[in-house]
Write a protein that holds these residues in place. Structure first.
Motif, short mmCIF file in Angstrom:
data_model
loop_
_atom_site.label_atom_id
_atom_site.label_comp_id
_atom_site.label_asym_id
_atom_site.label_seq_id
_atom_site.Cartn_x
_atom_site.Cartn_y
_atom_site.Cartn_z
N ALA A 1 0.83 -1.21 0.00
CA ALA A 1 0.00 0.00 0.00
C ALA A 1 0.86 1.26 0.00
O ALA A 1 0.57 2.23 -0.69
N ALA A 2 1.96 1.23 0.77
CA ALA A 2 2.86 2.39 0.80
C ALA A 2 3.54 2.60 -0.56
O ALA A 2 3.67 3.72 -1.03
N SER A 3 3.96 1.51 -1.19
CA SER A 3 4.61 1.61 -2.50
C SER A 3 3.65 2.13 -3.56
O SER A 3 4.06 2.81 -4.51
N LEU A 4 2.38 1.82 -3.41
CA LEU A 4 1.35 2.29 -4.36
C LEU A 4 0.85 3.68 -4.01
O LEU A 4 -0.05 4.21 -4.68
N ASP A 5 1.40 4.26 -2.95
CA ASP A 5 0.97 5.58 -2.48
C ASP A 5 -0.52 5.57 -2.16
O ASP A 5 -1.25 6.51 -2.48
N ALA A 6 -0.95 4.46 -1.51
CA ALA A 6 -2.37 4.31 -1.18
C ALA A 6 -2.59 3.75 0.21
O ALA A 6 -3.47 2.90 0.41
N PRO A 7 -1.81 4.19 1.22
CA PRO A 7 -2.05 3.67 2.57
C PRO A 7 -3.40 4.12 3.10
O PRO A 7 -3.77 5.29 2.96
N GLY A 8 -4.15 3.20 3.65
CA GLY A 8 -5.45 3.54 4.21
C GLY A 8 -6.54 3.71 3.19
O GLY A 8 -7.66 4.10 3.54
N ASP A 9 -6.28 3.43 1.92
CA ASP A 9 -7.31 3.57 0.88
C ASP A 9 -8.31 2.43 1.01
O ASP A 9 -7.97 1.27 0.77
N PRO A 10 -9.57 2.71 1.35
CA PRO A 10 -10.55 1.62 1.52
C PRO A 10 -10.88 0.90 0.23
O PRO A 10 -11.39 -0.22 0.26
N ALA A 11 -10.60 1.53 -0.90
CA ALA A 11 -10.90 0.92 -2.19
C ALA A 11 -9.70 0.20 -2.80
O ALA A 11 -9.77 -0.27 -3.94
N LEU A 12 -8.59 0.10 -2.04
CA LEU A 12 -7.38 -0.46 -2.61
C LEU A 12 -7.58 -1.89 -3.08
O LEU A 12 -7.09 -2.28 -4.14
N GLY A 13 -8.29 -2.70 -2.31
CA GLY A 13 -8.52 -4.09 -2.71
C GLY A 13 -9.19 -4.19 -4.07
O GLY A 13 -8.77 -4.97 -4.93
N ASP A 14 -10.24 -3.39 -4.27
CA ASP A 14 -10.95 -3.41 -5.56
C ASP A 14 -10.06 -2.90 -6.69
O ASP A 14 -10.08 -3.45 -7.81
N ARG A 15 -9.27 -1.87 -6.41
CA ARG A 15 -8.36 -1.33 -7.44
C ARG A 15 -7.30 -2.37 -7.82
O ARG A 15 -6.95 -2.52 -9.00
N LEU A 16 -6.81 -3.09 -6.82
CA LEU A 16 -5.81 -4.12 -7.09
C LEU A 16 -6.39 -5.23 -7.96
O LEU A 16 -5.76 -5.69 -8.92
N MET A 17 -7.59 -5.67 -7.62
CA MET A 17 -8.19 -6.77 -8.38
C MET A 17 -8.43 -6.37 -9.83
O MET A 17 -8.22 -7.16 -10.76
N GLU A 18 -8.85 -5.13 -10.05
CA GLU A 18 -9.04 -4.66 -11.43
C GLU A 18 -7.70 -4.59 -12.16
O GLU A 18 -7.58 -5.00 -13.33
N ALA A 19 -6.67 -4.09 -11.45
CA ALA A 19 -5.34 -4.00 -12.06
C ALA A 19 -4.78 -5.39 -12.38
O ALA A 19 -4.17 -5.60 -13.43
#
Length: 282
Positions: free
Chosen positions: A146-164
């Protein structure tokens, strides 16, 4: 400045003129300042890629392929993203002896978003740094990812990852999945505190299955084509990805914080307490 640098200077000027001049032509006089502003931004982006190529290749006298260089700089003109710029510079650097072999690589880079390309870089740089080759199952802690993606604490990160992941799979940068990524999938899988990871180890007599507490993270399998794209980004398409020296491996830290990967077999050897400490949810 060597021959490669001189040629790039000419191509930078040509691209800048074509992109900025073409826009400015129909504008009226009061808008000229705006055209100059965009021309300046484009030139700064192109020069950033140019400097990266010169830093990597130096005075080696390599003749740059004009088709590759023009496509690289046309793409670079419209991005400020560091990962995208460095990948593009790597393709010029890796196009040896005037070859245009990098053209399909540029097309692939152009099809990926900045988030998808950044994710590719994080996954495969972490694997290469740990000397993990294609076909291996790898674990990355979610906190560091999450830190490397500049998205710490992003509640939508899981969905964004799955799409990516879906797009990376479509490009062949991850192996074909056998599920939806949320379940028991060897290609890519998000794991949480309540999940379990199954490792498959054993010799000729069969497999031993070890159920491990799946501390929050990402489990994925590396693919040959995914490693190949990173080699192009490093400007070394003909090298063994697992054998790259530290100074040959593209390093974008601190702009992109490093994320360390572990082969799943090594993850299995870490104590439960250490896993709880190192791989907790961000």
């Amino acid at each position: 400045m060597g021959p490669m640098g001189a040629e790039l200077d000419l191509i930078v000027a040509a691209v800048t003129g074509a992109l900025a001049g073409g826009v400015a032509a129909p504008l009226t006089a009061p808008a000229d300042a705006l055209a100059d502003f965009w021309k300046g931004k484009i030139l700064a982006r192109l020069n950033r890629v140019h400097r990266s190529v010169e830093r990597r290749r130096g005075e080696d006298g390599t003749v740059v392929n004009e088709r590759v260089a023009y496509k690289v700089l046309s793409e670079a003109a419209f991005t400020d993203d560091r990962v995208v710029s460095e990948y593009l510079a790597g393709v010029i650097t890796g196009s040896r002896d005037g070859s245009d072999d990098g053209v399909p690589v540029l097309a692939e880079i152009g099809r990926l978003s900045t988030f998808q390309l950044r994710l590719h870089y994080i996954l495969y740089r972490a694997a290469a740094k740990a000397n993990i080759g294609p076909g291996a199952r790898v674990f990355l802690p979610m906190r560091e990812l999450a830190a490397s993606l500049d998205a710490p604490g992003d509640p939508a990160l899981g969905d964004r990852l799955m799409e990516a992941f879906t797009w990376l799979e479509r490009e062949g940068l991850l192996p074909p999945s056998n599920g939806d990524g949320w379940g028991n999938d060897d290609a890519f899988r998000l794991v949480g505190d309540a999940d379990f990871i199954v490792t498959h180890t054993g010799g000729e007599r069969g497999e031993a299955h070890h159920h491990l507490p799946g501390q929050a993270g990402l489990l994925f399998t590396t693919a040959h084509h995914g490693a190949q794209l990173l080699k192009w980004a490093c400007g070394l398409p003909d090298e063994n990805i697992a054998g790259l020296a530290p100074d040959e491996l593209l390093d974008l830290s601190p702009a992109v914080p490093r994320c360390d990967a572990l082969p799943i077999e090594e993850f299995a050897t870490i104590s439960y307490e250490e896993r709880r400490s190192r791989f907790r949810t961000p």
